[in-house]
Design an enzyme around this catalytic site. Structure first.
Site, PDB file in Angstrom:
ATOM      1  N   HIS A 181       0.826  -1.207   0.000  1.00 27.25           N
ATOM      2  CA  HIS A 181       0.000   0.000   0.000  1.00 27.25           C
ATOM      3  C   HIS A 181       0.864   1.264   0.000  1.00 27.25           C
ATOM      4  O   HIS A 181       0.718   2.138  -0.860  1.00 27.25           O
ATOM      5  CB  HIS A 181      -0.908  -0.027   1.237  1.00 27.25           C
ATOM      6  CG  HIS A 181      -1.742   1.199   1.417  1.00 27.25           C
ATOM      7  ND1 HIS A 181      -3.096   1.210   1.185  1.00 27.25           N
ATOM      8  CD2 HIS A 181      -1.417   2.459   1.796  1.00 27.25           C
ATOM      9  CE1 HIS A 181      -3.568   2.426   1.409  1.00 27.25           C
ATOM     10  NE2 HIS A 181      -2.561   3.205   1.785  1.00 27.25           N
ATOM     11  N   GLU A 182       1.762   1.345   0.964  1.00 35.71           N
ATOM     12  CA  GLU A 182       2.597   2.550   1.063  1.00 35.71           C
ATOM     13  C   GLU A 182       3.471   2.709  -0.174  1.00 35.71           C
ATOM     14  O   GLU A 182       3.721   3.820  -0.631  1.00 35.71           O
ATOM     15  CB  GLU A 182       3.461   2.506   2.327  1.00 35.71           C
ATOM     16  CG  GLU A 182       2.669   2.494   3.628  1.00 35.71           C
ATOM     17  CD  GLU A 182       1.640   3.607   3.719  1.00 35.71           C
ATOM     18  OE1 GLU A 182       1.833   4.666   3.099  1.00 35.71           O
ATOM     19  OE2 GLU A 182       0.612   3.404   4.400  1.00 35.71           O
ATOM     20  N   HIS A 231       1.688   4.550  -2.800  1.00 34.98           N
ATOM     21  CA  HIS A 231       1.783   6.013  -2.700  1.00 34.98           C
ATOM     22  C   HIS A 231       3.113   6.494  -3.284  1.00 34.98           C
ATOM     23  O   HIS A 231       3.183   7.505  -3.982  1.00 34.98           O
ATOM     24  CB  HIS A 231       1.711   6.452  -1.238  1.00 34.98           C
ATOM     25  CG  HIS A 231       0.353   6.369  -0.610  1.00 34.98           C
ATOM     26  ND1 HIS A 231      -0.761   6.939  -1.176  1.00 34.98           N
ATOM     27  CD2 HIS A 231      -0.062   5.815   0.560  1.00 34.98           C
ATOM     28  CE1 HIS A 231      -1.812   6.726  -0.367  1.00 34.98           C
ATOM     29  NE2 HIS A 231      -1.412   6.040   0.678  1.00 34.98           N
ATOM     30  N   HIS A 284       2.966   6.502  -6.932  1.00 38.62           N
ATOM     31  CA  HIS A 284       2.137   7.618  -7.385  1.00 38.62           C
ATOM     32  C   HIS A 284       3.005   8.881  -7.486  1.00 38.62           C
ATOM     33  O   HIS A 284       2.917   9.640  -8.454  1.00 38.62           O
ATOM     34  CB  HIS A 284       0.991   7.814  -6.381  1.00 38.62           C
ATOM     35  CG  HIS A 284      -0.128   8.689  -6.856  1.00 38.62           C
ATOM     36  ND1 HIS A 284      -1.154   9.082  -6.039  1.00 38.62           N
ATOM     37  CD2 HIS A 284      -0.390   9.261  -8.052  1.00 38.62           C
ATOM     38  CE1 HIS A 284      -1.998   9.851  -6.713  1.00 38.62           C
ATOM     39  NE2 HIS A 284      -1.550   9.971  -7.943  1.00 38.62           N
TER      40      HIS A 284
HETATM   41 ZN    ZN Z   1      -2.616   5.234   2.173  1.00 37.32          ZN
END
Ligand code: ZN
Length: 737
Positions: A527-528, A531, A534
């Protein structure tokens, strides 16, 4: 995280916040929040005798310098002393204000270039200083630093207002916004103009002088209260623990939990073992401890953070924050704080967010009753003679998981080595985005635990960025996991190397032994890293629109999407390998994980969603005086909260909502983004699978690279060919749709 902010000039509140930190499980430290809002108020500073001069610093302040070294310059983490922050922030804010005044007082007629672009270039020193200030606030916040935070928070808030309330500046922005020439700008440029204009208006640019002054007062008071709230939670997490004195107190705990408890005791200079008052310490204990009495004790300690009626009690702080927010919303012309916060979100209105939440709430609660039924049956069968209580939930859920799916989390763990999974996320980034990661050893770090990699294009070798990895817990570091952007991609200030970090709180393993993590932790890691990707994929012109600077309810979409790649066979076979034998995780175990994917989704959804609903209800309640204890109880009764579950964040510890404005009336964002996520992954499964090159390219082009240059709903349609549907989410969580 950071970053955004500083673009100083614009950032203003609203958007600024958006990018804040992308913190999950966040328990954020007020510092970060502040960071965004940074700009300083000269007036208040002068009043207190701290002129922009740099007190007591003989040498030039290294925090103010351009970043030097390889990769187009890197943050000078090796030169930081806490005493440098105040003078550096003061000087950088002054410089930023001077930049802004120059733009505001330009004698030339306002144009996109001399106003909007000029603002994009303003305040770069402050951006650099506040980046490092934010890193200290979230990962190195000792008592000396916390004192600086308390002093600086209101000043940074006032500074912010000084820019948004600069009338001459706003008139120029408004002129560009209303100019016929705007139509000739590119769509990215037009969006930037819209964003600046909207943010200024949302921050009070159109108010009269009296209202502006009151607004600024409110913002400063809030900044102080946010810091107080955060520091109270941190104090209770640092200061409280449950000591385990004998072998009998450890009953049921797997070796890894015992080791962590022993390490925690050593850190606190205690004998034996102890359970700290943090989620990473409490949750495993509640899952495995056979000692029901100790489970209850640990559970009570954890859920009472900030609610103990002592000097760290947060209840009255919450009341004040809510009243100030309600007053501010009214001043700005919105019925409530929630309406103000959601105006530029993807959901647009609190009603739409509530509608989604309530649609999921009912089936989730129904599922909880089934889960409790299964647990109660198991307890009865064993002759436990108990009724399931909140401190029993994780414990019995784990037993039911074993019974129903024959899945033991401890059987999975030997295959999940932190460093192998790190290689796994690198590999996925290579497949989806053609990235290659290589260690960068010549870069200064804030702590010796932190490592850095350089990121390049696999084919061309073109340099893309740097990725800092700070995986371990330590004193002064907030708990949870989060991503931070130290330098965002953009083209206005020349070619730059994007710098991002991922941060977590793993307890360091024994020297020489690989650190094993849970399936949940592995998911969080993906998940991290989502980011981070992104940020790294960003391909925009203007810093204010870069990377993760998107709407709060959209920013979790790329990260939640990336979680799906953990369970792909390609990753599991290569990277989920046994730490002793090197053999990949057996297919049979993978099948069990898959079969149990929707297990316990009632609990997971309800503990989160109840908190999200309360967040929204609190901020829809208007300006009546709220007693958090009463409100929490009444709202949960009204919702029909199952009594076996407690809020994931009770109000006195709800950092997302009360450590800054950023996730206030915004905790629903995780669910909103998950609707999009579940729907988006369908694009891969409908095509050739998770590594389909064409879909990956569409994802990069329409989602990961565009930042905030386009309306998110439109970006999504460009990727998927239609709007997201909620069905995929319901299916993912195992609820009837
Ligand atoms: Zn998050």
């Amino acid at each position: 995280m950071r970053a955004l902010i500083t673009r100083s000039s614009l950032l203003l509140f609203a958007t600024a916040m958006i990018a804040l930190v992308v913190a999950d499980n966040l328990k954020t430290a007020g510092a970060n929040a502040m960071k965004l809002t940074s700009r300083k108020p000269e007036s208040s500073m002068l009043k207190e005798g701290e002129t922009p001069a740099l007190p007591d610093i003989a040498e030039p302040n290294p925090l103010l310098a351009q970043w030097e070294g390889p990769y187009g310059g890197v943050p000078p983490f090796d030169k930081v002393q806490v005493s440098l922050f105040k003078p550096a922030l003061a000087a950088a804010m002054s410089e930023n204000l001077a930049d802004v005044d120059k733009i505001a007082n330009d004698s030339a007629a306002p144009t996109f270039e001399n106003t909007i672009v000029a603002l994009e270039r303003a305040g770069q020193t402050l951006e650099r200083v506040s980046t490092i200030y934010g890193v200290w606030g979230s990962t190195m916040a000792g008592p000396e630093f916390q004192a600086v935070q308390r002093e600086m928070a209101p000043k940074l808030a006032a500074f912010n207002d000084k820019i948004t309330q600069n009338e001459a500046l706003f008139q120029r922005i408004e002129a560009v916004y209303n100019s016929p020439a705007k139509k000739k700008l590119s769509s990215e440029q037009q969006r930037l103009v819209w964003l600046d204009y909207t943010n200024f208006v949302r921050s009070g640019a159109k108010l009269n002088g009296t209202d502006k002054a009151r607004l600024s007062q409110i913002n400063q008071q809030l900044a102080g209260l946010f810091t107080k709230f955060s520091q109270n939670v941190l104090a209770e997490e640092d200061g409280q623990f449950v000591a385990l004195k004998s072998e009998a107190d450890l009953a049921g705990l797997p070796q890894s939990v015992r080791d962590a408890a022993a390490a925690a005791a050593t850190t606190k200079k205690q004998e034996g073992w102890l359970i700290s008052n943090t989620r990473s310490s409490v949750d495993p204990f509640l899952t495995y401890s056979d000692r029901r009495d100790l489970r209850e004790k640990v559970w009570r300690m954890f859920i009472m953070r900030g609610d103990n009626g002592d000097e760290h009690d947060n209840n009255s702080t919450i009341t004040q924050i809510l009243q100030l927010r309600a007053e501010r919303a009214k001043l700005l012309g919105f019925p409530t704080h929630a309406h103000w916060r959601l105006e530029n979100s993807m959901a647009k209105t609190p009603e739409r967010a509530m509608e989604l939440m309530m649609a999921v709430w009912k089936p989730a609660v129904a599922r909880v009753h089934e889960e409790v039924g299964d647990m109660q049956a198991l307890a009865d069968k064993e002759g436990a003679k108990i009724k399931i209580e909140p401190w029993d939930y994780r414990y019995y859920a784990e037993r039911v998981r074993k019974a129903k799916y024959d899945l033991d989390q401890n059987e999975v763990k030997p295959y999940l080595q932190l460093e192998k999974l790190r290689e796994g996320v690198f590999w996925v980034a290579g497949e989806l985005f053609n990235f290659k990661f290589t260690p960068a050893t010549n870069v200064p770090v804030a702590h010796s635990d932190i490592r850095v990699w350089q990121v390049a294009d696999k084919t061309s070798g073109k340099q893309i960025g740097l990725w800092y990895f700070d995986p371990y817990a330590r004193a002064g570091k907030r708990s949870g996991a989060w991503m931070n952007a130290y330098r965002t991609q953009e083209r206005v200030n020349g070619q730059i190397t994007t710098i991002v970090s991922n941060n977590a709180n793993f307890v360091k393993g024994k020297p020489g032994e690989p650190l094993l993590i849970s399936w949940d932790d592995a998911t969080t890691m993906f998940h991290e890293f989502g980011h981070a990707l992104h940020g790294l994929n960003s391909d925009v012109t203007y810093p204010s629109l870069s990377g993760t600077a998107v709407a709060r309810d959209y920013v979790e979409f790329p990260s939640q999407l990336m979680e799906h790649w953990l369970s792909t066979p390609e990753v599991l076979n290569r990277f989920a390998v046994h730490y002793q034998t090197g053999k990949p995780i057996p297919q049979e175990l993978v099948d069990k994980i898959k079969r149990s994917a929707t297990f316990n989704q009632g609990f997971i959804t309800v503990e989160y969603l109840a908190a999200a609903l309360l967040d929204m209800k609190l901020h829809l309640a208007g300006d009546r005086k709220i007693d958090p204890r009463v409100f929490e109880k009444e709202a949960l009764d009204e919702l029909g909260m199952p009594h076996e579950i407690v809020l994931r964040h009770r109000l006195p510890q709800f950092m997302h909502v009360f450590s800054s404005d950023s996730y206030s009336a915004g905790y629903y964002s995780y669910l909103w983004a998950d609707v999009i996520t579940a729907d988006a992954f369908g694009a891969f499964t409908e095509a050739g699978g998770p590594y389909d090159k064409k879909v990956a390219e569409r994802l990069r082009k329409n989602i990961f690279s565009v930042g905030n240059t386009i309306d998110p709903a439109e970006a999504y349609r460009n990727f998927r060919g239609r709007d997201p549907k909620v069905e995929a989410l319901m299916k993912k969580r195992g609820f009837p749709s």
